[in-house]
Motif scaffolding. Structure first.
Motif, PDB file in Angstrom:
ATOM      1  N   PHE A 238       0.837  -1.198   0.000  1.00 13.79           N
ATOM      2  CA  PHE A 238       0.000   0.000   0.000  1.00 13.79           C
ATOM      3  C   PHE A 238       0.872   1.249   0.000  1.00 13.79           C
ATOM      4  CE2 PHE A 238      -4.233  -1.731   0.913  1.00 13.79           C
ATOM      5  CZ  PHE A 238      -3.896  -3.030   1.262  1.00 13.79           C
ATOM      6  N   VAL A 239       0.580   2.179  -0.905  1.00 17.32           N
ATOM      7  CA  VAL A 239       1.294   3.446  -0.974  1.00 17.32           C
ATOM      8  C   VAL A 239       0.273   4.582  -0.991  1.00 17.32           C
ATOM      9  CG1 VAL A 239       2.881   4.899  -2.278  1.00 17.32           C
ATOM     10  CG2 VAL A 239       3.223   2.421  -2.221  1.00 17.32           C
ATOM     11  N   ALA A 240       0.365   5.465  -0.004  1.00 14.89           N
ATOM     12  CA  ALA A 240      -0.477   6.664   0.065  1.00 14.89           C
ATOM     13  C   ALA A 240       0.383   7.864  -0.320  1.00 14.89           C
ATOM     14  CB  ALA A 240      -1.056   6.843   1.462  1.00 14.89           C
ATOM     15  N   THR A 241      -0.074   8.637  -1.300  1.00 18.42           N
ATOM     16  CA  THR A 241       0.729   9.709  -1.877  1.00 18.42           C
ATOM     17  C   THR A 241      -0.027  11.022  -1.863  1.00 18.42           C
ATOM     18  OG1 THR A 241       1.737   8.093  -3.380  1.00 18.42           O
ATOM     19  CG2 THR A 241       2.075  10.419  -3.889  1.00 18.42           C
ATOM     20  N   MET A 242       0.692  12.115  -1.544  1.00 22.00           N
ATOM     21  CA  MET A 242       0.197  13.466  -1.739  1.00 22.00           C
ATOM     22  C   MET A 242       1.045  14.122  -2.818  1.00 22.00           C
ATOM     23  SD  MET A 242       0.443  16.961  -1.421  1.00 22.00           S
ATOM     24  CE  MET A 242       2.042  17.002  -0.651  1.00 22.00           C
ATOM     25  N   TRP A 243       0.394  14.603  -3.890  1.00 26.97           N
ATOM     26  CA  TRP A 243       1.095  15.300  -4.961  1.00 26.97           C
ATOM     27  C   TRP A 243       0.457  16.655  -5.154  1.00 26.97           C
ATOM     28  CZ3 TRP A 243      -0.433  16.037 -10.415  1.00 26.97           C
ATOM     29  CH2 TRP A 243       0.602  16.600 -11.171  1.00 26.97           C
ATOM     30  N   LYS A 244       1.275  17.697  -5.156  1.00 24.79           N
ATOM     31  CA  LYS A 244       0.752  19.062  -5.270  1.00 24.79           C
ATOM     32  C   LYS A 244       0.777  19.506  -6.729  1.00 24.79           C
ATOM     33  CE  LYS A 244      -0.612  23.176  -4.039  1.00 24.79           C
ATOM     34  NZ  LYS A 244       0.321  24.118  -3.405  1.00 24.79           N
ATOM     35  N   ASP A 245      -0.395  19.670  -7.311  1.00 28.83           N
ATOM     36  CA  ASP A 245      -0.529  20.277  -8.623  1.00 28.83           C
ATOM     37  C   ASP A 245      -1.011  21.707  -8.391  1.00 28.83           C
ATOM     38  OD1 ASP A 245      -0.603  20.637 -11.336  1.00 28.83           O
ATOM     39  OD2 ASP A 245      -2.323  19.349 -11.708  1.00 28.83           O
ATOM     40  N   ASN A 246      -2.107  22.125  -8.995  1.00 29.31           N
ATOM     41  CA  ASN A 246      -2.686  23.415  -8.611  1.00 29.31           C
ATOM     42  C   ASN A 246      -3.241  23.354  -7.197  1.00 29.31           C
ATOM     43  OD1 ASN A 246      -2.132  24.696 -11.069  1.00 29.31           O
ATOM     44  ND2 ASN A 246      -3.986  23.853 -12.007  1.00 29.31           N
ATOM     45  N   ARG A 247      -3.594  22.166  -6.785  1.00 31.68           N
ATOM     46  CA  ARG A 247      -4.054  21.899  -5.420  1.00 31.68           C
ATOM     47  C   ARG A 247      -3.552  20.526  -5.017  1.00 31.68           C
ATOM     48  NH1 ARG A 247      -8.303  18.388  -5.560  1.00 31.68           N
ATOM     49  NH2 ARG A 247      -9.326  18.085  -7.578  1.00 31.68           N
ATOM     50  N   PRO A 248      -3.580  20.199  -3.738  1.00 32.85           N
ATOM     51  CA  PRO A 248      -3.113  18.875  -3.311  1.00 32.85           C
ATOM     52  C   PRO A 248      -4.041  17.765  -3.828  1.00 32.85           C
ATOM     53  CG  PRO A 248      -3.176  20.412  -1.460  1.00 32.85           C
ATOM     54  CD  PRO A 248      -3.898  21.072  -2.592  1.00 32.85           C
ATOM     55  N   VAL A 249      -3.449  16.707  -4.368  1.00 30.14           N
ATOM     56  CA  VAL A 249      -4.197  15.550  -4.841  1.00 30.14           C
ATOM     57  C   VAL A 249      -3.656  14.318  -4.114  1.00 30.14           C
ATOM     58  CG1 VAL A 249      -4.957  14.227  -6.838  1.00 30.14           C
ATOM     59  CG2 VAL A 249      -4.412  16.657  -7.091  1.00 30.14           C
ATOM     60  N   TYR A 250      -4.560  13.500  -3.594  1.00 29.26           N
ATOM     61  CA  TYR A 250      -4.160  12.345  -2.793  1.00 29.26           C
ATOM     62  C   TYR A 250      -4.478  11.060  -3.557  1.00 29.26           C
ATOM     63  CZ  TYR A 250      -3.770  15.771   0.922  1.00 29.26           C
ATOM     64  OH  TYR A 250      -3.414  16.873   1.667  1.00 29.26           O
ATOM     65  N   PHE A 251      -3.523  10.127  -3.499  1.00 28.61           N
ATOM     66  CA  PHE A 251      -3.643   8.858  -4.215  1.00 28.61           C
ATOM     67  C   PHE A 251      -3.468   7.701  -3.243  1.00 28.61           C
ATOM     68  CE2 PHE A 251      -2.430  11.870  -7.440  1.00 28.61           C
ATOM     69  CZ  PHE A 251      -3.089  11.457  -8.584  1.00 28.61           C
ATOM     70  N   LEU A 252      -4.071   6.577  -3.609  1.00 25.79           N
ATOM     71  CA  LEU A 252      -3.842   5.308  -2.915  1.00 25.79           C
ATOM     72  C   LEU A 252      -3.637   4.243  -3.988  1.00 25.79           C
ATOM     73  CD1 LEU A 252      -3.775   3.694  -0.254  1.00 25.79           C
ATOM     74  CD2 LEU A 252      -6.213   3.248  -0.583  1.00 25.79           C
ATOM     75  N   SER A 253      -2.541   3.502  -3.885  1.00 28.33           N
ATOM     76  CA  SER A 253      -2.234   2.488  -4.891  1.00 28.33           C
ATOM     77  C   SER A 253      -1.630   1.268  -4.233  1.00 28.33           C
ATOM     78  CB  SER A 253      -1.264   3.046  -5.947  1.00 28.33           C
ATOM     79  OG  SER A 253      -0.041   3.426  -5.348  1.00 28.33           O
ATOM     80  N   THR A 254      -1.720   0.157  -4.920  1.00 30.58           N
ATOM     81  CA  THR A 254      -1.084  -1.085  -4.478  1.00 30.58           C
ATOM     82  C   THR A 254      -0.243  -1.630  -5.620  1.00 30.58           C
ATOM     83  OG1 THR A 254      -3.078  -2.306  -5.138  1.00 30.58           O
ATOM     84  CG2 THR A 254      -2.888  -1.706  -2.818  1.00 30.58           C
ATOM     85  N   GLY A 255       0.989  -2.013  -5.317  1.00 32.20           N
ATOM     86  CA  GLY A 255       1.836  -2.615  -6.322  1.00 32.20           C
ATOM     87  C   GLY A 255       2.718  -1.652  -7.083  1.00 32.20           C
ATOM     88  N   PHE A 256       2.480  -0.336  -6.963  1.00 26.76           N
ATOM     89  CA  PHE A 256       3.327   0.642  -7.628  1.00 26.76           C
ATOM     90  C   PHE A 256       4.350   1.195  -6.644  1.00 26.76           C
ATOM     91  CE2 PHE A 256      -0.531   0.875 -10.223  1.00 26.76           C
ATOM     92  CZ  PHE A 256       0.017   0.738 -11.494  1.00 26.76           C
ATOM     93  N   PRO A 257       5.597   1.366  -7.053  1.00 22.20           N
ATOM     94  CA  PRO A 257       6.585   1.986  -6.156  1.00 22.20           C
ATOM     95  C   PRO A 257       6.222   3.447  -5.899  1.00 22.20           C
ATOM     96  CG  PRO A 257       7.477   1.750  -8.373  1.00 22.20           C
ATOM     97  CD  PRO A 257       6.176   1.008  -8.365  1.00 22.20           C
ATOM     98  N   PRO A 258       6.587   3.967  -4.745  1.00 22.69           N
ATOM     99  CA  PRO A 258       6.193   5.348  -4.407  1.00 22.69           C
ATOM    100  C   PRO A 258       6.906   6.406  -5.225  1.00 22.69           C
ATOM    101  CG  PRO A 258       7.623   4.447  -2.716  1.00 22.69           C
ATOM    102  CD  PRO A 258       7.297   3.313  -3.630  1.00 22.69           C
ATOM    103  N   GLU A 259       8.109   6.129  -5.709  1.00 25.02           N
ATOM    104  CA  GLU A 259       8.869   7.114  -6.468  1.00 25.02           C
ATOM    105  C   GLU A 259       9.633   6.421  -7.590  1.00 25.02           C
ATOM    106  OE1 GLU A 259      10.187  10.761  -3.661  1.00 25.02           O
ATOM    107  OE2 GLU A 259      11.109   8.837  -3.156  1.00 25.02           O
ATOM    108  N   GLU A 260       9.977   7.208  -8.602  1.00 23.66           N
ATOM    109  CA  GLU A 260      10.808   6.717  -9.692  1.00 23.66           C
ATOM    110  C   GLU A 260      11.664   7.883 -10.185  1.00 23.66           C
ATOM    111  OE1 GLU A 260      10.178   4.983 -14.177  1.00 23.66           O
ATOM    112  OE2 GLU A 260       8.851   4.253 -12.585  1.00 23.66           O
ATOM    113  N   GLU A 261      12.926   7.697 -10.208  1.00 19.25           N
ATOM    114  CA  GLU A 261      13.852   8.773 -10.543  1.00 19.25           C
ATOM    115  C   GLU A 261      13.663   9.230 -11.995  1.00 19.25           C
ATOM    116  OE1 GLU A 261      18.684   9.687 -10.455  1.00 19.25           O
ATOM    117  OE2 GLU A 261      17.880   7.740  -9.790  1.00 19.25           O
ATOM    118  N   GLY A 262      13.612  10.556 -12.171  1.00 21.88           N
ATOM    119  CA  GLY A 262      13.493  11.128 -13.508  1.00 21.88           C
ATOM    120  C   GLY A 262      12.097  11.162 -14.075  1.00 21.88           C
ATOM    121  N   LEU A 263      11.080  10.777 -13.304  1.00 21.69           N
ATOM    122  CA  LEU A 263       9.706  10.756 -13.795  1.00 21.69           C
ATOM    123  C   LEU A 263       9.096  12.152 -13.640  1.00 21.69           C
ATOM    124  CD1 LEU A 263       7.868   8.581 -14.989  1.00 21.69           C
ATOM    125  CD2 LEU A 263       6.883   8.263 -12.721  1.00 21.69           C
TER     126      LEU A 263
END
Length: 320
Positions: A238-263
């Motif tokens: 389980f990975v819970a993510t906060m990503w700030k675009d024009n406003r904060p957007v929250y994600f929940l995913s399973t099986g995906f790594p939380p970060e990837e370099e250069g993405l």
């Protein structure tokens, strides 16, 4: 001459709810459902519906420990080995990425299940839950929404989670990735699907039970962050993510790594120029594959000149 509905004892007999079928001519189905609930309460069988395991019990989220340590990967390996399967017909194979969303079939006539959705391009019509191939927009499964009083809701998942499980029951255990928006996504749904060897990726509401709002910035703390800021916590797959675009957007995913370099992804600034923002794999995959039902809408748009088309023909054209 007054109609004869029988004696009070006949109408309230033990053999039938009212003992006299003529009673039902005086009220409609929805009003009858409301009266029945007021008199006898909710059914004891509400937690059982087709497609959901009776033995499943949601986890105790208070015991979950979220931290900056990602230990997932087993599910991803399973999906890569499994690949797409022949699910619907012998002539079509779903891609691994599928999406669940609602679609509106335009209809302004008199119909008890007609819905109004003010934020949709089609505001009046028949609401349909759809499971679609996220790559082609192919409709794999659907369910017509019959209204609040026409749906039995499982208390463990709620209506939104129940919709996903019901639509996807034939593809569970095949390594698929289900993309949903914040109406459907929840830690409970992700936990159940993971037990069935199925991914979940989507935006999520921070008030969902079990979502780690304490470890992630919310409210004013999140709005003050720079555009492109990322914060995440994980628990196993389980990975819970906060990503700030024009406003904060929250994600929940399973099986995906939380970060990837250069993405990165490109966004337009106020002055018209473009800038590159760091993103996570879940953000990229969600933006790429969430639009399966939207593709179905584009491919099956009903000709507006056919205003006299029967409602069942509209449903057939939309989902065939």
């Amino acid at each position: 001459m007054a109609a004869n509905y029988g004696s009070d004892s006949d109408q309230m007999s033990d053999d039938d709810l009212f003992g006299n079928d003529n009673v039902f001519d005086l009220i409609n189905l929805r009003e009858g459902e409301r009266i029945f609930r007021d008199l006898f309460g909710d059914s004891d069988d509400e937690e059982d519906f087709d497609g959901f395991d009776d033995v499943y019990s949601p986890p105790n989220f208070q015991e979950w420990v979220w931290q900056k340590d990602y230990n997932g990967g087993a599910m991803r390996d399973f999906a890569e080995e499994t690949g797409p399967k022949n699910i619907d017909t012998e002539h079509y194979s779903l891609h691994r990425q599928v999406s669940v969303d609602e679609a509106m079939i335009p209809f302004k006539g008199r119909l008890s299940i007609k819905q109004y959705m003010r934020d949709r391009p089609v505001k009046f019509g028949v609401k349909v839950w759809v499971l679609a191939d996220a790559v082609t927009g192919y409709c794999s499964n659907f369910e017509v929404y019959a209204g609040k009083y026409g749906t039995v809701v499982d208390r463990r998942l709620g209506l939104s989670g129940q919709v996903v499980v019901t639509l996807c029951k034939e593809i569970l255990g095949k390594g698929h990735i289900i993309f949903t928006d914040n109406f459907y996504t929840s830690p409970t749904l992700a936990d159940y699907l993971l037990l069935k060897e199925t991914y979940l990726c989507g935006t999520v509401r921070t008030n969902r039970k079990g979502y780690p709002t304490v470890q992630l910035p919310t409210g004013r703390d999140a709005t003050r962050l720079d555009r492109g800021s990322i914060d995440w916590v994980a628990r196993g797959d389980f990975v819970a993510t906060m990503w700030k675009d024009n406003r904060p957007v929250y994600f929940l995913s399973t099986g995906f790594p939380p970060e990837e370099e250069g993405l990165t992804t490109k966004r337009r600034k106020k002055d018209g120029s473009r800038e590159e923002l760091a993103v996570t794999p879940a953000v990229v995959e969600y933006g790429k594959y969430m639009g399966g039902v939207d593709k179905l809408d584009q491919n099956t748009r009903v000709n507006k000149s056919k205003k006299t088309m029967k409602r069942y023909r509209r449903v057939e054209i939309k989902l065939r």
